[in-house]
Design a protein around this motif. Structure first.
Motif, PDB file in Angstrom:
ATOM      1  N   GLY A  19      54.871  14.874  29.882  1.00 32.62           N
ATOM      2  CA  GLY A  19      53.966  13.764  30.128  1.00 32.62           C
ATOM      3  C   GLY A  19      54.425  13.058  31.038  1.00 32.62           C
ATOM      4  O   GLY A  19      53.480  12.679  32.128  1.00 32.62           O
ATOM      5  N   THR A  32      50.215  13.382  13.941  1.00 29.88           N
ATOM      6  CA  THR A  32      49.633  13.482  15.055  1.00 29.88           C
ATOM      7  C   THR A  32      48.475  14.665  14.604  1.00 29.88           C
ATOM      8  O   THR A  32      47.864  15.132  15.668  1.00 29.88           O
ATOM      9  CB  THR A  32      50.353  13.961  16.307  1.00 29.88           C
ATOM     10  N   THR A  44      47.406  20.598  26.532  1.00 32.79           N
ATOM     11  CA  THR A  44      48.452  21.590  26.691  1.00 32.79           C
ATOM     12  C   THR A  44      49.672  21.636  25.716  1.00 32.79           C
ATOM     13  O   THR A  44      50.411  22.078  25.845  1.00 32.79           O
ATOM     14  CB  THR A  44      49.019  21.603  27.988  1.00 32.79           C
ATOM     15  N   SER A  45      49.334  20.912  24.725  1.00 28.59           N
ATOM     16  CA  SER A  45      50.411  20.437  23.680  1.00 28.59           C
ATOM     17  C   SER A  45      50.365  21.580  22.449  1.00 28.59           C
ATOM     18  O   SER A  45      51.130  22.391  22.554  1.00 28.59           O
ATOM     19  CB  SER A  45      50.384  19.224  23.381  1.00 28.59           C
ATOM     20  N   VAL A  58      48.950  10.960  26.517  1.00 27.44           N
ATOM     21  CA  VAL A  58      49.287  10.435  25.143  1.00 27.44           C
ATOM     22  C   VAL A  58      50.615  11.300  24.867  1.00 27.44           C
ATOM     23  O   VAL A  58      50.687  12.678  24.977  1.00 27.44           O
ATOM     24  CB  VAL A  58      48.485  10.987  24.150  1.00 27.44           C
ATOM     25  N   PHE A  95      56.820   5.993  20.416  1.00 24.33           N
ATOM     26  CA  PHE A  95      58.120   5.480  20.678  1.00 24.33           C
ATOM     27  C   PHE A  95      57.892   5.023  22.156  1.00 24.33           C
ATOM     28  O   PHE A  95      58.927   5.785  23.102  1.00 24.33           O
ATOM     29  CB  PHE A  95      59.291   6.462  20.300  1.00 24.33           C
ATOM     30  N   ARG A  98      59.220  14.439  28.419  1.00 28.49           N
ATOM     31  CA  ARG A  98      59.442  15.200  29.713  1.00 28.49           C
ATOM     32  C   ARG A  98      58.321  15.554  30.324  1.00 28.49           C
ATOM     33  O   ARG A  98      58.034  15.512  31.394  1.00 28.49           O
ATOM     34  CB  ARG A  98      60.390  16.322  29.317  1.00 28.49           C
ATOM     35  N   HIS A 130      47.570  29.672  25.741  1.00 25.21           N
ATOM     36  CA  HIS A 130      48.924  29.133  25.776  1.00 25.21           C
ATOM     37  C   HIS A 130      49.953  29.615  26.744  1.00 25.21           C
ATOM     38  O   HIS A 130      51.027  30.381  26.412  1.00 25.21           O
ATOM     39  CB  HIS A 130      49.519  29.545  24.284  1.00 25.21           C
ATOM     40  N   PRO A 170      65.233  22.944  23.492  1.00 23.57           N
ATOM     41  CA  PRO A 170      64.361  21.491  23.681  1.00 23.57           C
ATOM     42  C   PRO A 170      63.785  21.282  25.051  1.00 23.57           C
ATOM     43  O   PRO A 170      62.828  20.521  24.926  1.00 23.57           O
ATOM     44  CB  PRO A 170      65.576  20.339  23.523  1.00 23.57           C
ATOM     45  N   ASP A 187      52.594   6.052  23.647  1.00 23.72           N
ATOM     46  CA  ASP A 187      53.617   6.798  22.896  1.00 23.72           C
ATOM     47  C   ASP A 187      53.941   6.073  21.816  1.00 23.72           C
ATOM     48  O   ASP A 187      54.051   4.732  21.812  1.00 23.72           O
ATOM     49  CB  ASP A 187      54.558   6.830  23.812  1.00 23.72           C
ATOM     50  N   MET A 246      44.913  14.120  15.666  1.00 26.44           N
ATOM     51  CA  MET A 246      44.734  12.736  16.110  1.00 26.44           C
ATOM     52  C   MET A 246      43.501  12.519  17.199  1.00 26.44           C
ATOM     53  O   MET A 246      42.858  11.459  16.944  1.00 26.44           O
ATOM     54  CB  MET A 246      46.056  12.240  16.979  1.00 26.44           C
TER      55      MET A 246
HETATM   56  P1  NAI Z   1      59.288  15.225  24.472  1.00 33.47           P
HETATM   57  O1  NAI Z   1      59.960  15.415  23.263  1.00 33.47           O
HETATM   58  O2  NAI Z   1      60.032  15.313  25.698  1.00 33.47           O
HETATM   59  O3  NAI Z   1      58.227  14.382  24.456  1.00 33.47           O
HETATM   60  C1  NAI Z   1      57.283  14.050  23.354  1.00 33.47           C
HETATM   61  C2  NAI Z   1      56.785  12.527  23.774  1.00 33.47           C
HETATM   62  O4  NAI Z   1      55.796  12.379  22.434  1.00 33.47           O
HETATM   63  C3  NAI Z   1      57.908  11.703  23.399  1.00 33.47           C
HETATM   64  O5  NAI Z   1      57.885  10.797  24.223  1.00 33.47           O
HETATM   65  C4  NAI Z   1      57.480  11.085  21.834  1.00 33.47           C
HETATM   66  O6  NAI Z   1      58.108   9.951  21.702  1.00 33.47           O
HETATM   67  C5  NAI Z   1      56.093  11.379  21.818  1.00 33.47           C
HETATM   68  N1  NAI Z   1      55.654  11.129  20.585  1.00 33.47           N
HETATM   69  C6  NAI Z   1      56.031  11.671  19.298  1.00 33.47           C
HETATM   70  N2  NAI Z   1      55.265  11.062  18.508  1.00 33.47           N
HETATM   71  C7  NAI Z   1      54.256  10.753  18.833  1.00 33.47           C
HETATM   72  C8  NAI Z   1      52.812  10.159  18.184  1.00 33.47           C
HETATM   73  N3  NAI Z   1      52.946   9.976  16.850  1.00 33.47           N
HETATM   74  N4  NAI Z   1      51.990   9.306  19.003  1.00 33.47           N
HETATM   75  C9  NAI Z   1      52.308   9.745  20.443  1.00 33.47           C
HETATM   76  N5  NAI Z   1      53.490  10.236  21.078  1.00 33.47           N
HETATM   77  C10 NAI Z   1      54.433  10.731  20.252  1.00 33.47           C
HETATM   78  O7  NAI Z   1      58.613  16.914  24.387  1.00 33.47           O
HETATM   79  P2  NAI Z   1      57.816  17.742  25.592  1.00 33.47           P
HETATM   80  O8  NAI Z   1      58.950  18.621  26.220  1.00 33.47           O
HETATM   81  O9  NAI Z   1      57.257  16.695  26.754  1.00 33.47           O
HETATM   82  O10 NAI Z   1      56.618  18.607  25.322  1.00 33.47           O
HETATM   83  C11 NAI Z   1      55.345  17.827  24.609  1.00 33.47           C
HETATM   84  C12 NAI Z   1      54.782  18.747  23.613  1.00 33.47           C
HETATM   85  O11 NAI Z   1      54.487  19.959  24.678  1.00 33.47           O
HETATM   86  C13 NAI Z   1      55.750  19.823  22.836  1.00 33.47           C
HETATM   87  O12 NAI Z   1      55.670  19.194  21.693  1.00 33.47           O
HETATM   88  C14 NAI Z   1      54.852  21.023  22.760  1.00 33.47           C
HETATM   89  O13 NAI Z   1      54.073  20.941  21.411  1.00 33.47           O
HETATM   90  C15 NAI Z   1      54.307  21.186  23.898  1.00 33.47           C
HETATM   91  N6  NAI Z   1      54.470  22.129  24.970  1.00 33.47           N
HETATM   92  C16 NAI Z   1      53.497  23.286  25.219  1.00 33.47           C
HETATM   93  C17 NAI Z   1      54.047  24.195  25.878  1.00 33.47           C
HETATM   94  C18 NAI Z   1      52.891  25.442  26.281  1.00 33.47           C
HETATM   95  O14 NAI Z   1      53.305  26.397  26.780  1.00 33.47           O
HETATM   96  N7  NAI Z   1      51.514  24.997  26.295  1.00 33.47           N
HETATM   97  C19 NAI Z   1      55.005  24.523  26.293  1.00 33.47           C
HETATM   98  C20 NAI Z   1      56.173  23.655  26.046  1.00 33.47           C
HETATM   99  C21 NAI Z   1      55.717  22.479  25.331  1.00 33.47           C
END
Ligand code: NAI
Length: 343
Positions: free
Chosen positions: A155, A207, A228-229, A149, A175, A153, A291, A97, A173, A210
């Motif tokens: 963001g 999303t 980067t998401s 957006v 939430f 963690r 990526h 996670p 966000d 979006m």
């Molecule tokens: P996280 O779970 O800590 O944060 C995600 C945030 O997005 C939460 O605050 C959540 O409430 C919000 N969210 C959920 N649905 C939403 C919506 N419809 N509109 C706006 N916000 C919404 O996740 P974390 O660790 O911050 O990771 C974010 C993303 O980064 C991951 O989902 C993953 O896709 C991507 N990622 C990319 C990597 C890469 O190497 N490029 C590596 C790790 C993650």
């Protein structure tokens, strides 16, 4: 315990090989991605370890279950590529996670600075003893508005970096964390007021795309977009149109909608079949990395440690705190539900 490890890269072996051996896990490393053709390689293994561009649809899940696999251990946070609902009752799914959020946040800033200060172009010029500055003019980040957006963690780590640059912050966000002190605005306000927009939310049905033509229309002319998401947060055709129309000032992309058969592989010397990606890469104001935002020593160590501890916990105790599960409705008897890990 036998583990089939798919889509192996040299850096995976570096972090997983010894750790697995120390924990009594015998690993078969396969370079192939996990898909319907390769799922059979997992026969005789209790678990598979899989990454972001593996296929984990209903067919692959069925093949893995038939081969006797009990656990899919994702060595990533995102699980949008896994049919969690289909896996329910057949095979367990665990993920990582959280791991160094700084790896991704710092990469987002690296992309942004490269893009707006043209350091990649300067590097190539000076290597050729070309010291001209024409075409290298950038802009200050100080005083500009960064729209973020997704304030999870990554963001939040990115917000800290942007604060250090003296930027104004706007966040959206679904939430919002009301006690965090973050100033949230509606998504449309963020789109309209931000000089730079950075995406840090997960890919879900909601999303998906979006950032489409309508969202781009709402942005400031010249806005810079960072992703980067996950690639499919952005409609790549609409992004290309926005760049061609000079509406988007620059795009910094670590992920791409159709990356799964392209990223992580070497296609130099081949004809790029994806016209949209080829066109995006040809643009002077687009930077694409494949990526790699997670690719730091700290993040890889975190990922390996959590994955191995997920696997050992599952086979020792039959469950694991990082399990992802479909919401079956059997609330009272279900441990996963009590851990609030249902989807
Ligand atoms: P996280 O779970 O800590 O944060 C995600 C945030 O997005 C939460 O605050 C959540 O409430 C919000 N969210 C959920 N649905 C939403 C919506 N419809 N509109 C706006 N916000 C919404 O996740 P974390 O660790 O911050 O990771 C974010 C993303 O980064 C991951 O989902 C993953 O896709 C991507 N990622 C990319 C990597 C890469 O190497 N490029 C590596 C790790 C993650």
């Amino acid at each position: 315990m036998k583990l089939a490890f798919f889509d192996t890269k040299p850096y995976d072996r570096l972090f997983f090989e010894n750790l697995c051996a120390e924990n009594g896990i015998a690993v078969k490393f396969y370079e192939a991605k996990l898909n319907a053709d390769t799922a059979g390689l997992a026969a005789g293994c209790g678990a598979v370890c899989s990454f972001v561009n593996d296929t984990l649809d209903a067919q692959v899940i069925d093949r893995l279950a038939q081969a006797g696999v009990q656990l899919i251990a994702l060595r990533c946070a995102g699980y949008n590529h896994v049919d969690i609902r289909h896996a329910f009752g057949k095979i367990h799914v665990v993920h990582v996670p959280g791991y160094s959020p700084y790896s991704v946040a710092e990469h987002a800033m690296a992309l942004l600075l490269t893009s707006i200060r043209r350091t990649h172009k300067a590097y190539n010029r000076t290597r050729d003893f070309n010291f001209s500055l024409s075409g290298l003019m950038g802009f200050d980040l100080h005083g500009k508005t960064m729209g973020i957006v997704g304030t999870g963690r990554i963001g939040r780590a990115f917000m800290e970096i942007c604060r250090g640059f003296g930027m104004r912050l706007a966040a959206y966000d679904k939430f919002p964390d009301k006690d965090s002190g973050i100033s949230y605005v509606p998504l449309d306000t963020l789109l309209a007021e931000s000089d730079v927009i950075s995406l840090h939310c997960p890919l879900t049905a909601e999303t998906y795309h979006m950032i489409d033509a309508g969202a781009i229309e709402k942005m400031k002319t010249g806005a810079v977009l960072i992703n980067t998401s996950r690639g499919a947060l952005i409609d790549a055709d609409a992004l290309l149109a926005g760049i061609k129309a000079r509406k988007i000032g620059a795009a910094c992309l670590d992920v791409y909608e159709e990356e799964s058969n392209i990223f992580f592989e070497d296609f130099s010397g081949h004809i790029m079949s994806d016209d949209v990606l080829a066109r995006l890469i040809s643009m002077p104001n687009v930077i694409v990395t494949s990526h790699q935002a997670f690719l730091t020593e700290e993040a890889l160590r975190d990922i390996a440690e959590t994955t191995v501890s997920n696997i050992t916990a599952f086979f020792r105790h039959g469950s694991c705190a990082n399990e992802l599960c479909y919401h079956c409705g059997k609330v009272s008897s279900c441990r996963t539900h009590r851990l609030e890990k249902c989807f």
